[in-house]
Design a protein around this motif. Structure first.
Motif, short mmCIF file in Angstrom:
data_model
loop_
_atom_site.label_atom_id
_atom_site.label_comp_id
_atom_site.label_asym_id
_atom_site.label_seq_id
_atom_site.Cartn_x
_atom_site.Cartn_y
_atom_site.Cartn_z
N UNK A 2 0.84 -1.20 0.00
CA UNK A 2 0.00 0.00 0.00
C UNK A 2 0.87 1.25 0.00
N UNK A 3 0.37 2.32 -0.61
CA UNK A 3 1.14 3.57 -0.67
C UNK A 3 1.43 4.11 0.73
N UNK A 4 0.48 3.93 1.66
CA UNK A 4 0.68 4.43 3.03
C UNK A 4 1.79 3.67 3.74
N UNK A 5 2.09 2.45 3.29
CA UNK A 5 3.12 1.65 3.93
C UNK A 5 4.52 1.98 3.44
N UNK A 6 4.63 2.81 2.43
CA UNK A 6 5.94 3.18 1.91
C UNK A 6 6.68 4.05 2.92
N UNK A 7 8.02 3.96 2.97
CA UNK A 7 8.79 4.79 3.91
C UNK A 7 8.57 6.28 3.68
N UNK A 185 7.81 0.16 -6.29
CA UNK A 185 7.89 -0.18 -4.87
C UNK A 185 6.60 -0.81 -4.36
N UNK A 186 5.46 -0.48 -5.01
CA UNK A 186 4.18 -1.02 -4.56
C UNK A 186 3.88 -2.39 -5.14
N UNK A 187 4.35 -2.64 -6.35
CA UNK A 187 4.10 -3.92 -7.01
C UNK A 187 5.36 -4.31 -7.77
N UNK A 188 5.64 -5.58 -7.83
CA UNK A 188 6.86 -6.05 -8.46
C UNK A 188 6.76 -5.91 -9.98
N UNK A 189 7.50 -4.93 -10.53
CA UNK A 189 7.49 -4.65 -11.95
C UNK A 189 8.89 -4.30 -12.41
N UNK A 190 9.28 -4.70 -13.62
CA UNK A 190 10.54 -4.20 -14.18
C UNK A 190 10.41 -2.73 -14.55
N UNK A 191 11.55 -2.08 -14.70
CA UNK A 191 11.55 -0.65 -14.98
C UNK A 191 10.78 -0.32 -16.25
N UNK A 241 -4.75 2.16 -8.15
CA UNK A 241 -5.66 3.01 -7.37
C UNK A 241 -4.87 3.83 -6.35
N UNK A 242 -3.93 3.18 -5.66
CA UNK A 242 -3.12 3.90 -4.67
C UNK A 242 -2.30 5.00 -5.33
N UNK A 243 -1.69 4.69 -6.47
CA UNK A 243 -0.88 5.68 -7.16
C UNK A 243 -1.74 6.86 -7.64
N UNK A 244 -2.91 6.55 -8.15
CA UNK A 244 -3.82 7.60 -8.61
C UNK A 244 -4.24 8.51 -7.45
N UNK A 245 -4.58 7.91 -6.33
CA UNK A 245 -4.95 8.71 -5.16
C UNK A 245 -3.79 9.58 -4.69
N UNK A 246 -2.58 9.02 -4.75
CA UNK A 246 -1.40 9.79 -4.34
C UNK A 246 -1.18 10.97 -5.27
#
Length: 276
Positions: A2-7, A185-191, A241-246
């Motif tokens: 979740x975006x809120x869980x990011x440092x 950082x939120x989901x495992x994706x290549x660059x 959804x998290x990225x959009x809200x951010x």
């Protein structure tokens, strides 16, 4: 994740990169509207923040109407003078958006060398296009209202296009870096997948019709493009959804902060003539 869980440092870096994007966008807006906006960067920054917020929240590109209205209100610039500027800025935006998307696709399919060569070729289209415009633009036919309007817009091509495009690249690529890094950082994706997905999300805002604040279309674009790299739809949808809200949160905060910036009175007709 979740975006809120990011440092906390991730959120601070995200806001900083977005601030760089906003600052670069305002700098190119001032450069494109000189000499009317000379010495009034604070007012231009306020206008830019409000314009971006309106574009992000209103559907069907209705937020674009804020630019000529604000240019008239803050700087006394007429619609017929500000609209061609907006068209040129949007052309630079689209070229930069497609270039970033090309980078992500070529990076995933052909590797770094081909991707960098593709970027060089893509960026070379801008000076080539302006050379052709300077060389043959005067020959553009002006028969009829439509052709006359296009001819006038071409005649108002920005002389300082190199600096304008440099500010455009800085604005968009700093934003893409922020979005792609948070998405990875939120989901495992290549660059390359994160880059292509974030570009697709931004392109969804360019659609003539999209949801209010991009709801649905933004997430659909991210999920659809990330699926090409095998990303799971459930995890990707949650991250989108998290990225959009951010993004919307930062957009609203910058928009409200822009309202606090001081703006002077619009220049009089005599002052505009003296500045010209």
């Amino acid at each position: 994740m979740c975006a809120l869980a990011l440092p906390l440092w991730v959120h601070l870096a995200f806001v900083l990169l977005m601030a760089v994007s906003y600052g670069a966008r305002a700098a190119r807006m001032q450069l494109a509207t000189l000499p009317v906006t000379a010495g009034q960067f604070t007012a231009v920054l306020r206008l830019s923040c409000i314009h971006v917020t309106a574009n992000s929240l209103l559907p069907a590109r209705a937020g674009e109407a804020a630019f000529p209205w604000l240019m008239s209100r803050y700087f006394g610039l007429r619609l017929r003078d500000s609209f061609p500027t907006l068209v040129w800025l949007r052309l630079f935006d689209l070229h930069c958006l497609f270039g970033a998307g090309l980078l992500g696709v070529m990076l995933g399919r052909y590797g770094w060398v081909a991707a960098l060569l593709g970027q060089i070729a893509w960026l070379a289209m801008v000076p080539a296009g302006f050379w052709l415009l300077r060389r043959f633009g005067e020959r553009f036919p002006r028969r009829g209202w439509g052709l006359a309007w296009v001819g006038d817009m071409l005649a108002k091509a920005p002389i300082q296009w190199r600096r304008l495009y440099a500010w455009t690249v800085l604005s968009w690529y700093s934003k893409f870096l922020a979005l792609a890094a948070v998405l990875m950082l939120m989901v495992e994706l290549p660059l390359q997948a994160a880059a292509a997905a974030t570009v697709a999300g931004e392109l969804s805002f360019v659609l003539p019709v999209h949801g209010v604040a991009g709801a649905g279309t933004y997430e659909g674009a991210l999920v659809g493009v990330a699926a090409l790299w095998g990303a799971g739809p459930d995890a990707m949808l949650a991250a989108a959804v998290d990225l959009h809200l951010l993004v919307l949160l930062v957009t609203v905060v910058f928009g409200l902060a822009g309202l606090l910036l001081p703006v002077g009175r619009p220049p009089t007709l005599q002052q505009r003539r003296a500045a010209a």
